[in-house]
Write a protein that holds these residues in place. Sequence first.
Motif, mmCIF file in Angstrom:
data_model
loop_
_atom_site.group_PDB
_atom_site.id
_atom_site.type_symbol
_atom_site.label_atom_id
_atom_site.label_comp_id
_atom_site.label_asym_id
_atom_site.label_seq_id
_atom_site.Cartn_x
_atom_site.Cartn_y
_atom_site.Cartn_z
ATOM 1 N N PRO A 124 39.893 51.492 34.910
ATOM 2 C CA PRO A 124 38.994 51.153 36.047
ATOM 3 C C PRO A 124 39.702 50.353 37.152
ATOM 4 O O PRO A 124 40.608 49.555 36.511
ATOM 5 N N ARG A 125 39.328 50.559 38.135
ATOM 6 C CA ARG A 125 40.289 49.573 39.350
ATOM 7 C C ARG A 125 39.016 49.197 40.342
ATOM 8 O O ARG A 125 38.037 50.054 40.430
ATOM 9 N N LYS A 126 39.281 48.133 40.890
ATOM 10 C CA LYS A 126 38.381 47.592 41.965
ATOM 11 C C LYS A 126 38.652 48.195 43.140
ATOM 12 O O LYS A 126 40.015 48.050 43.385
ATOM 13 N N ILE A 127 37.617 48.371 43.948
ATOM 14 C CA ILE A 127 37.746 48.800 45.241
ATOM 15 C C ILE A 127 37.461 47.778 46.128
ATOM 16 O O ILE A 127 36.208 47.643 46.096
ATOM 17 N N GLU A 128 38.111 47.646 47.077
ATOM 18 C CA GLU A 128 37.810 46.561 47.948
ATOM 19 C C GLU A 128 36.901 47.192 49.248
ATOM 20 O O GLU A 128 37.090 48.315 49.710
ATOM 21 N N VAL A 129 35.764 46.554 49.467
ATOM 22 C CA VAL A 129 34.827 47.123 50.355
ATOM 23 C C VAL A 129 35.046 46.376 51.935
ATOM 24 O O VAL A 129 35.241 44.966 51.718
ATOM 25 N N LYS A 130 35.384 46.811 52.834
ATOM 26 C CA LYS A 130 35.894 46.170 54.270
ATOM 27 C C LYS A 130 34.683 46.186 54.744
ATOM 28 O O LYS A 130 33.705 47.018 54.805
ATOM 29 N N VAL A 131 34.546 45.163 55.791
ATOM 30 C CA VAL A 131 33.063 44.916 56.622
ATOM 31 C C VAL A 131 33.536 45.152 57.861
ATOM 32 O O VAL A 131 34.681 44.852 58.531
ATOM 33 N N GLY A 132 32.746 46.123 58.801
ATOM 34 C CA GLY A 132 32.797 46.263 60.120
ATOM 35 C C GLY A 132 33.453 47.212 60.526
ATOM 36 O O GLY A 132 34.274 48.166 60.722
#
Length: 132
Positions: A124-132
């Motif tokens: 499993p890997r963490k996916i970074e969520v970008k804002v904007g």
Amino acid sequence: MTEKTELATKNETDIKPVAKQPEPSIRPAVDIFEDESGITLHADMPGISRDRLNVKVEGDTLTIEGDAEIPMPEGMEPLYADVRATHYQRSFTLSSEMDTDKVEASLNQGVLTLRIPKREEHKPRKIEVKVG
């Protein structure tokens, strides 16, 4: 009424050797734990030494085999034994997500510990969520 008894003779080629009986083996108790990075196996194999242990992976099959050594004091013979077999054997089918090239094994006081990591693409890997 006449009774006639005939004996059949067999040629040497008709006689087949008795098949060798397979060696009786003990299926060691195994605890299996899974986490996000792989699996860990703990196999109870008392009496096994490192040089009498064979751990192998062929295709998707993990096989654990070993012969226990039961030391006897010099000049003594056993009269009774609770355990007749001293050969351990156990096999497992591994899923394709396991990285069998990176198996690690250790033996400590009769407990074999195997660590089999998952392939990087299956972790499993963490996916970074970008804002904007």
